[in-house]
Motif scaffolding. Structure first.
Motif, short mmCIF file in Angstrom:
data_model
loop_
_atom_site.label_atom_id
_atom_site.label_comp_id
_atom_site.label_asym_id
_atom_site.label_seq_id
_atom_site.Cartn_x
_atom_site.Cartn_y
_atom_site.Cartn_z
N UNK A 1 0.19 -5.48 -3.00
CA UNK A 1 -0.81 -5.14 -1.96
C UNK A 1 -0.65 -6.02 -0.72
N UNK B 1 -0.49 -6.75 3.10
CA UNK B 1 -1.11 -6.11 4.27
C UNK B 1 -0.16 -6.01 5.46
N UNK C 1 -7.67 3.69 -1.01
CA UNK C 1 -7.78 2.24 -0.83
C UNK C 1 -7.27 1.83 0.54
N UNK C 2 -7.90 0.82 1.09
CA UNK C 2 -7.44 0.29 2.37
C UNK C 2 -6.46 -0.85 2.16
N UNK C 3 -6.07 -1.47 3.27
CA UNK C 3 -5.14 -2.60 3.20
C UNK C 3 -5.77 -3.79 2.51
N UNK C 4 -7.08 -3.96 2.74
CA UNK C 4 -7.73 -5.20 2.30
C UNK C 4 -8.34 -5.05 0.90
N UNK C 5 -7.52 -4.55 0.01
CA UNK C 5 -7.88 -4.54 -1.42
C UNK C 5 -7.03 -5.63 -2.06
#
Lengths: 156, 180
Positions: free
Chosen positions: B29, B31, B65-69
């Motif tokens: 994950x 970013x 889901x976004x980047x900040x998971x």
């Protein structure tokens, strides 16, 4: 005496006019929000418009849906978030962190087989408000909770 | 240590009759904003965009889901109806590069099992695999039984000091009681 009388009349007239002006219907800022509406920051409003359409601008603040968060996040890279609410009402919801450069943490589409008890883990850059916006049959509802990111004994 | 695009999950029963699905996906994950400490270059973005869970072909839930998971994303949800034995479970995710990962399982026993994993990357053919019985639900009562010890059975022998040894020296306010 005549001038004094005129001045007094003028004073009374202007005073009466000014007092009537105060009773005119006013339009203060945020008057289009009801007192139980969730007011989103400007950067989040665009995301919610993209998800649910620009017509759904009113987000009703509710206590039936809860965001379970730690009060103090010791590790900002792993903040566990859990959304709980009544069954068979919500079709989708979004979790948003206001301070992140990309505020949308998670957008979740639910089916009729799933209950609203969903958990994810997200990152927050610093102390922030976490917003929940959920879509129901009656419209948008929302909730808000603050999470503090603390390094050592302080906070950011 | 799990490799990228592997996962582990559990289906467990609650006392309320609901079932909880918990899943941990092993994924960096990234970013795209983090610098590599050695090279100083930005690490390219690599994150999951959508995760979907299908049971018998029906989509139960979809996460965008976004980047900040967080790294190794964890998702869990509750199901209103328990999953039947023999159901086919499919977990699928797509990352920002367009790579699609599909995991397929067949649920055995009474839906309180942890299934053996089977990974297929960039393939859409479903190959079911058999499940292993690692039910935590059934193990817990047995492990609790292990701690039911009857205290009356335990006899602790009293230690006796031999008579030929001198008495140990002690400290007392009254000097007459100090052994020499």
């Amino acid at each position: 005496m005549k001038t004094k009388f005129n001045n007094r009349r003028r004073f009374l007239k202007t005073g009466l006019a000014l007092s009537l002006l105060g009773h005119l219907p006013q339009r203060p800022a945020f008057s289009h929000y009801a007192h139980n509406d969730l007011v989103l920051p400007q950067q989040l409003q665009g995301i919610v418009d993209d998800l649910y359409g620009p017509d759904c601008s009113h987000i009703k603040l509710t206590e039936r849906f809860k965001i379970h968060l730690p009060d103090i996040a010791e590790n900002n890279a792993v903040v566990s978030m859990r959304v709980e609410g009544p069954k068979n009402e919500v079709s989708s919801f979004a979790l948003l962190a206001a301070v992140n450069p990309e505020p949308l943490l998670c957008h979740c589409l639910l089916s009729e087989h799933t209950d609203v008890s969903v958990a994810v883990r997200g990152k927050v850059l610093r102390s922030t408000d976490i917003y929940l916006v959920a879509q129901t049959r009656s419209g948008l509802i929302g909730a808000k909770r603050h999470v503090k990111y603390a390094i050592g004994c302080g906070g950011v | 240590m799990k490799k990228k695009d592997e996962l582990k999950f559990r289906l467990s029963n609650l006392t309320s009759g609901l079932q909880v699905f918990k899943c941990l996906i092993f994924h960096p994950m990234e970013t795209g904003t983090r610098r590599d400490k050695k090279t100083g270059q930005f690490v390219p973005a690599d994150y999951i965009e959508t995760v979907s869970v299908f049971i018998n072909g029906l989509q139960y839930i979809q996460f965008r889901l976004g980047k900040y998971i967080s790294k190794n994303p964890y998702i869990s949800f509750e199901m209103s109806e328990p999953v039947q034995k023999g159901s086919r479970l499919q977990i699928m995710w797509v990352d920002n590069k367009g790579d699609k990962t599909v995991h397929n399982y067949t649920i055995e026993y009474d839906a309180t099992v942890v299934m053996n994993k089977h990974t297929e990357k960039m393939q859409h053919n479903i190959n079911s695999c058999h499940a292993l019985n690692k039910s935590r639900y059934h193990i817990i009562p047995k492990s609790n039984h292990r701690f039911s010890i009857c205290i009356d059975d335990i006899k602790i022998p009293k230690l006796k000091t031999p008579s030929h040894l001198p008495k140990p020296a002690g400290i007392c306010k009254n000097k007459s009681y100090i052994a020499k």
